[in-house]
Design an enzyme around this catalytic site. Sequence first.
Site, PDB file in Angstrom:
ATOM      1  N   GLY A   3       0.843  -1.157  -0.152  1.00  0.00           N
ATOM      2  CA  GLY A   3       0.081  -0.038  -0.092  1.00  0.00           C
ATOM      3  C   GLY A   3       0.887   1.140  -0.023  1.00  0.00           C
ATOM      4  O   GLY A   3       2.028   1.121   0.407  1.00  0.00           O
ATOM      5  N   GLN A  62       2.369   9.830   1.972  1.00  0.00           N
ATOM      6  CA  GLN A  62       3.828   9.432   1.962  1.00  0.00           C
ATOM      7  C   GLN A  62       4.793   9.698   0.984  1.00  0.00           C
ATOM      8  O   GLN A  62       6.019   9.812   1.146  1.00  0.00           O
ATOM      9  CB  GLN A  62       3.936   7.970   2.250  1.00  0.00           C
ATOM     10  CG  GLN A  62       3.133   7.261   3.310  1.00  0.00           C
ATOM     11  CD  GLN A  62       3.009   5.725   3.036  1.00  0.00           C
ATOM     12  OE1 GLN A  62       2.219   5.223   2.716  1.00  0.00           O
ATOM     13  NE2 GLN A  62       4.149   5.196   3.757  1.00  0.00           N
ATOM     14  N   CYS A  85       5.576  -0.455   7.728  1.00  0.00           N
ATOM     15  CA  CYS A  85       5.495   0.783   6.891  1.00  0.00           C
ATOM     16  C   CYS A  85       6.477   1.298   6.162  1.00  0.00           C
ATOM     17  O   CYS A  85       7.705   1.344   6.787  1.00  0.00           O
ATOM     18  CB  CYS A  85       5.083   1.873   7.910  1.00  0.00           C
ATOM     19  SG  CYS A  85       4.492   3.530   7.302  1.00  0.00           S
ATOM     20  N   LEU A  86       6.343   1.682   4.848  1.00  0.00           N
ATOM     21  CA  LEU A  86       7.482   2.155   4.251  1.00  0.00           C
ATOM     22  C   LEU A  86       8.007   3.387   4.527  1.00  0.00           C
ATOM     23  O   LEU A  86       9.243   3.772   4.381  1.00  0.00           O
ATOM     24  CB  LEU A  86       6.719   2.208   2.582  1.00  0.00           C
ATOM     25  CG  LEU A  86       6.419   1.144   1.754  1.00  0.00           C
ATOM     26  CD1 LEU A  86       5.751   1.175   0.330  1.00  0.00           C
ATOM     27  CD2 LEU A  86       7.344  -0.135   1.904  1.00  0.00           C
ATOM     28  N   HIS A 114      -4.611   1.186   7.646  1.00  0.00           N
ATOM     29  CA  HIS A 114      -3.407   1.758   7.677  1.00  0.00           C
ATOM     30  C   HIS A 114      -3.160   2.948   6.842  1.00  0.00           C
ATOM     31  O   HIS A 114      -2.607   3.943   7.118  1.00  0.00           O
ATOM     32  CB  HIS A 114      -2.471   0.596   7.458  1.00  0.00           C
ATOM     33  CG  HIS A 114      -0.899   1.040   7.370  1.00  0.00           C
ATOM     34  ND1 HIS A 114       0.060   0.784   8.413  1.00  0.00           N
ATOM     35  CD2 HIS A 114      -0.026   1.943   6.743  1.00  0.00           C
ATOM     36  CE1 HIS A 114       1.217   1.174   8.070  1.00  0.00           C
ATOM     37  NE2 HIS A 114       1.263   1.843   6.867  1.00  0.00           N
ATOM     38  N   GLU A 115      -3.593   2.941   5.490  1.00  0.00           N
ATOM     39  CA  GLU A 115      -3.424   3.840   4.527  1.00  0.00           C
ATOM     40  C   GLU A 115      -4.215   4.965   4.652  1.00  0.00           C
ATOM     41  O   GLU A 115      -3.776   6.274   4.712  1.00  0.00           O
ATOM     42  CB  GLU A 115      -3.786   3.530   2.908  1.00  0.00           C
ATOM     43  CG  GLU A 115      -2.738   2.342   2.683  1.00  0.00           C
ATOM     44  CD  GLU A 115      -1.371   2.310   2.686  1.00  0.00           C
ATOM     45  OE1 GLU A 115      -0.826   3.423   2.769  1.00  0.00           O
ATOM     46  OE2 GLU A 115      -0.605   1.267   3.177  1.00  0.00           O
ATOM     47  N   HIS A 144      -2.645   7.224   7.147  1.00  0.00           N
ATOM     48  CA  HIS A 144      -1.703   8.226   6.775  1.00  0.00           C
ATOM     49  C   HIS A 144      -2.432   9.594   6.280  1.00  0.00           C
ATOM     50  O   HIS A 144      -2.013  10.599   6.532  1.00  0.00           O
ATOM     51  CB  HIS A 144      -1.129   7.628   5.539  1.00  0.00           C
ATOM     52  CG  HIS A 144       0.075   6.541   5.851  1.00  0.00           C
ATOM     53  ND1 HIS A 144       1.357   6.970   6.469  1.00  0.00           N
ATOM     54  CD2 HIS A 144       0.334   5.482   5.488  1.00  0.00           C
ATOM     55  CE1 HIS A 144       2.118   6.182   6.689  1.00  0.00           C
ATOM     56  NE2 HIS A 144       1.557   5.065   6.122  1.00  0.00           N
TER      57      HIS A 144
HETATM   58  O1  K1U Z   1       1.721   2.254   3.895  1.00  0.00           O
HETATM   59  C1  K1U Z   1       2.701   1.913   3.745  1.00  0.00           C
HETATM   60  O2  K1U Z   1       3.574   2.097   4.513  1.00  0.00           O
HETATM   61  C2  K1U Z   1       2.666   0.440   3.311  1.00  0.00           C
HETATM   62  C3  K1U Z   1       2.619  -0.619   4.104  1.00  0.00           C
HETATM   63  C4  K1U Z   1       1.249  -1.441   4.009  1.00  0.00           C
HETATM   64  C5  K1U Z   1       0.906  -2.030   5.141  1.00  0.00           C
HETATM   65  C6  K1U Z   1       1.534  -3.444   5.419  1.00  0.00           C
HETATM   66  C7  K1U Z   1       1.416  -4.440   6.540  1.00  0.00           C
HETATM   67  C8  K1U Z   1       0.074  -3.977   7.375  1.00  0.00           C
HETATM   68  C9  K1U Z   1      -0.564  -2.928   7.201  1.00  0.00           C
HETATM   69  C10 K1U Z   1      -0.179  -1.906   5.740  1.00  0.00           C
HETATM   70  C11 K1U Z   1       3.629  -1.833   3.518  1.00  0.00           C
HETATM   71  O3  K1U Z   1       3.554  -2.286   2.433  1.00  0.00           O
HETATM   72  S1  K1U Z   1       5.071  -2.287   4.535  1.00  0.00           S
HETATM   73  C12 K1U Z   1       5.845  -3.677   3.557  1.00  0.00           C
HETATM   74  C13 K1U Z   1       4.945  -5.014   3.365  1.00  0.00           C
HETATM   75  O4  K1U Z   1       4.166  -5.137   4.229  1.00  0.00           O
HETATM   76  C14 K1U Z   1       5.431  -5.832   2.332  1.00  0.00           C
HETATM   77  C15 K1U Z   1       6.382  -5.773   1.472  1.00  0.00           C
HETATM   78  C16 K1U Z   1       6.529  -6.797   0.622  1.00  0.00           C
HETATM   79  C17 K1U Z   1       5.950  -7.831   0.432  1.00  0.00           C
HETATM   80  C18 K1U Z   1       4.680  -7.981   1.491  1.00  0.00           C
HETATM   81  C19 K1U Z   1       4.519  -7.142   2.261  1.00  0.00           C
HETATM   82 ZN    ZN Z   2       2.559   3.055   6.252  1.00  0.00          ZN
END
Ligand code: K1U
Ligand code: ZN
Length: 169
Positions: free
Chosen positions: A46, A51, A91-92, A133-134, A137
């Site tokens: 996401g 972000q 979270c990225l 989560h998004e 943000h």
């Molecule tokens: O919003 C963001 O920072 C993105 C975040 C979203 C998220 C992840 C987990 C739970 C709720 C919301 C991410 O994508 S973190 C990276 C991640 O979860 C992932 C990366 C590669 C493959 C699978 C998952």
């Molecule tokens: Zn996030």
Amino acid sequence: MALLNILHFPDPKLRTVAKPVTVFDDILKQLVADMFETMYEAPGIGLAATQVDRHIRLLVMDVSDKGDNPRCLINPEIVDSQGEEEMDEGCLSIPGFYETVKRANHIRVRAQNTDGEFFEFEAEGLESVCIQHEMDHLEGKLFVDYISSLKRNRIRSKLLKLKKQKMSA
Ligand code: K1U
Ligand code: ZN
């Protein structure tokens, strides 16, 4: 298309409350395309406009295993929510840290597409968690706001230290 820079905690810009999208034009469509490219490249499931320092109510996501189910939500609203579940979240904008967060496990969402058309759907499990989560943000909220201030401050210090190291390398 272009890769966009992702802001990192504790950047104060991540605390901005996003404004509704009112114009559905080619500039918006280009931003959506760039956000998908940035999310897939990260990689993440996401990405909220906040972000990438665009403070409008827009998020992209793809929680499928193969990364073949892109979804874009504009001006999203949760119109119903039920149940509770705990899930580990990343979270990225907070790279390298994961925490367990409790959220609704079943939600009904109303949003607009890139042409401004309204649609509604139900989500559960990871999709529901990712949408919440998004949407956090877009309110300037991060998953670290759900944990203790002690843990949050440790994460802040570690990320600031990493940033300093990168800048002097
Ligand atoms: O919003 C963001 O920072 C993105 C975040 C979203 C998220 C992840 C987990 C739970 C709720 C919301 C991410 O994508 S973190 C990276 C991640 O979860 C992932 C990366 C590669 C493959 C699978 C998952
Ligand atoms: Zn996030």
